[in-house]
Scaffold this active site. Structure first.
Site, short mmCIF file in Angstrom:
data_model
loop_
_atom_site.label_atom_id
_atom_site.label_comp_id
_atom_site.label_asym_id
_atom_site.label_seq_id
_atom_site.Cartn_x
_atom_site.Cartn_y
_atom_site.Cartn_z
N HIS A 1 0.83 -1.21 0.00
CA HIS A 1 0.00 0.00 0.00
C HIS A 1 0.87 1.26 0.00
CE1 HIS A 1 -4.28 -0.65 0.07
NE2 HIS A 1 -4.50 0.54 0.58
N ASP B 1 -3.75 6.93 -1.59
CA ASP B 1 -4.98 6.53 -2.29
C ASP B 1 -4.60 6.03 -3.68
OD1 ASP B 1 -7.65 6.08 -2.71
OD2 ASP B 1 -8.14 8.15 -3.21
N GLY B 2 -5.44 5.18 -4.22
CA GLY B 2 -5.23 4.64 -5.56
C GLY B 2 -4.56 3.28 -5.58
N ASN B 3 -4.25 2.71 -4.42
CA ASN B 3 -3.52 1.45 -4.38
C ASN B 3 -4.28 0.29 -5.03
OD1 ASN B 3 -1.09 2.13 -2.54
ND2 ASN B 3 -2.83 2.91 -1.39
N GLY B 4 -5.60 0.21 -4.75
CA GLY B 4 -6.38 -0.91 -5.27
C GLY B 4 -6.44 -0.93 -6.78
N ARG B 5 -6.66 0.23 -7.39
CA ARG B 5 -6.76 0.28 -8.85
C ARG B 5 -5.40 0.05 -9.50
NH1 ARG B 5 -10.01 5.48 -7.53
NH2 ARG B 5 -8.77 4.97 -5.69
N LEU B 6 -4.33 0.56 -8.89
CA LEU B 6 -2.99 0.29 -9.43
C LEU B 6 -2.63 -1.18 -9.25
CD1 LEU B 6 -2.79 3.43 -9.53
CD2 LEU B 6 -0.37 3.12 -9.02
N ARG C 1 -4.67 -3.66 -9.49
CA ARG C 1 -5.29 -4.41 -10.58
C ARG C 1 -4.68 -4.03 -11.93
NH1 ARG C 1 -9.13 -3.55 -6.73
NH2 ARG C 1 -9.78 -1.53 -7.56
#
Length: 519
Positions: free
Chosen positions: A339, A343-348, A350
């Site tokens: 992480h 912010d933005g970790n989940g989309r990056l 994937r």
């Protein structure tokens, strides 16, 4: 050097670290070493013990083996047992080596200078700790792989003269999650999903394939935001979709990750861009005190430089020699556990799946598998997959709340993000990729064929623009193949009763060949 407590490797237990064993057994391998040296590490997904029965049983995260499997009640005995039956757990091994110091490993090698397990331990100590043991180079013994390829996925690797081993570890000391061989993964890898995808794409006309690709790209972008519970404006969805469509073209480095974060966030007024310089967690806050309630603790900011460098080195090195889907799972889930951004970790995370698959040529040129859509459909399985490690990581990390209601990790935890068991993640991702290849890609191509057939026949019957034909198809699709009374009275009031019946018949004929329901 810290020695184990007196007589640590003896006795039968029924409880280990608050976990009930399925039957009374003596701890063996990693469980015995963790217990003897008091190692604060995430527990392996499967622990071993020695029971009294003469058959191996597996239940509740334990493998209870027979008396004939019992190791010598020494560090060497349990280390040998672990390497032979449990594979490599690099986080446990590194914490053990840091705890014991070099003397026990040097003693093992001097006692068995040509032993395969002794030489593997010797290599692992120097590789993990970064310091040479007080030992001369090995002069005898056949070359053996450091990682047992029968137990875990490795790479071809290279020979190391000093210990006479072959370093087939699929990573570097900065980042090397491991994946166990399982019947599920062996079966998935043997399916040749990449070849299936190419065959499907080759059977679709080029113009239709381009439209299929555009739809799947938009579907993946929308789904990736939906997983995060976000409904951004269409321009952000399309912008992120374009970035996904370019995955694999640009080498992965720090600047590329920062560029992608800027794209995915869009409105940066309330988000600090760039790598974190303070703690992070996934979870919530207490409603009254605002104290953190973590479900997952992110890597410490002081560990992010080495972790990011390790991931980049993995992507440009070992990932190129590993099964593409397994490599994608290792990199993507390693990223999301660390992480590195606010912010933005989940989309990056994937996005990195797409990056590895595209870079390796796994998907046909110009096509993006809508992996995020498959994940969204299995969101509870996805969360459980993430928790397979987060739930074991959380109990061994000491932290305190900050004045800003964040977390401050008190221990050195970097190795827990470098080395973890990514087997569940690889199995989950393979299931998602398989769905996109065997269902989403051919179904979308078939859908567009049927849509084109419907539009062409309807426009031959009634002169109407494409946008009106598209609306007509949508209404029929939503209402089970018939035009609703509302649609007949409003948008398509100009159709005669005969034309309306013919349109409905055209729709039914267009979708009749589908092996799935469109409505």
């Amino acid at each position: 050097m810290i020695k184990p407590r007196q007589n640590p490797f003896s006795g039968t237990v029924t409880v280990f670290q608050e976990q009930r064993l399925p039957e009374p057994a003596a701890l063996a391998g990693y469980s015995a070493l963790i217990d003897a040296y008091g190692l604060a590490v995430p527990l392996p997904r499967t622990l071993c013990g020695i029971g009294t029965r003469h058959r191996v049983t597996e239940r509740d995260g334990w493998r209870i083996m027979t008396p004939r499997h019992a190791p010598d009640a020494t560090p060497a005995g349990h280390l040998t047992f672990a390497l032979r039956y449990e594979g490599l757990d690099l986080a446990v091994l590194k914490r053990l080596f840091l705890t014991t110091g070099p003397e026990p490993i040097e003693r093992i090698v001097r006692d068995q200078p040509t032993g395969t397990y002794a030489r593997r331990l010797w290599f692992l100590y120097e590789w993990l700790i970064g310091k040479l043991l007080d030992l001369p180079d090995a002069e005898a013994g056949r070359y053996v792989p450091v990682l047992d390829p029968r137990l875990q996925w490795g790479i071809e690797g290279r020979t190391v003269r000093r210990q006479r081993v072959k370093n087939n570890l699929p990573g570097t000391p900065a980042f090397c999650p491991l994946v166990f061989r399982t019947p599920t993964l062996d079966e998935q890898a043997a399916r040749n999903l990449a070849g299936q995808a190419r065959d499907v794409a080759a059977a679709v006309p080029r113009d239709l394939l381009a439209r299929t690709a555009a739809f799947l790209l938009l579907k993946d972008s929308k789904s990736s935001y939906a997983i995060e519970g976000e409904r951004p404006p269409q321009d952000r969805i399309q912008r992120w979709g374009r970035a996904i469509g370019e995955a694999g073209r640009q080498a992965l480095d720090r600047q590329e990750l920062l560029r992608l974060q800027r794209i995915v966030i869009g409105d940066t007024r309330f988000v600090r861009l760039g790598f974190r310089d303070e703690g992070g967690f996934v979870g919530s806050h207490d409603r009254d005190s605002r104290l953190p309630l973590p479900e997952h603790l992110s890597a410490r900011p002081e560990d992010l430089d080495s972790l990011i460098d390790g991931m980049i080195a993995f992507d440009t090195g070992p990932a190129q020699a590993l099964d593409p889907v397994i490599a994608a799972a290792v990199l993507a889930f390693g990223f999301v556990y660390a992480h590195p951004f606010e912010d933005g970790n989940g989309r990056l995370h994937r996005y990195l799946i797409h990056h590895v698959l595209a870079e390796r040529g796994f998907n046909p040129p110009g096509l993006v598998f809508p992996v995020s859509a498959a994940i969204l459909d299995r969101i509870e399985d996805y969360r459980r997959t993430l928790e397979t490690y987060s739930a074991r990581l959380l109990p061994v990390i000491r932290w305190e709340p900050t004045e800003r209601f964040n977390v401050h990790v008190l221990d050195d935890t970097g190795d827990f993000y470098r080395f973890f068991d990514a087997t569940p993640h690889a199995e989950f991702l393979y299931d998602c990729v398989r769905r996109t290849v065997e269902r989403d890609l051919p179904q979308e191509a078939l859908f567009l064929r049927q849509y084109d057939a419907f539009r062409d026949r309807v426009q031959a019957l009634v002169d109407m623009p494409d946008s009106t034909a598209d609306l007509l198809f949508h209404f029929l699709d939503q209402n089970g193949g018939t035009l609703s009374k509302r649609a007949r009275q409003k948008e398509f009031a100009a159709l005669t009763d005969t034309e309306a019946a013919q349109v409905e018949d055209i729709f039914r004929q267009a979708v009749a060949s589908a092996p799935f329901a469109l409505f």
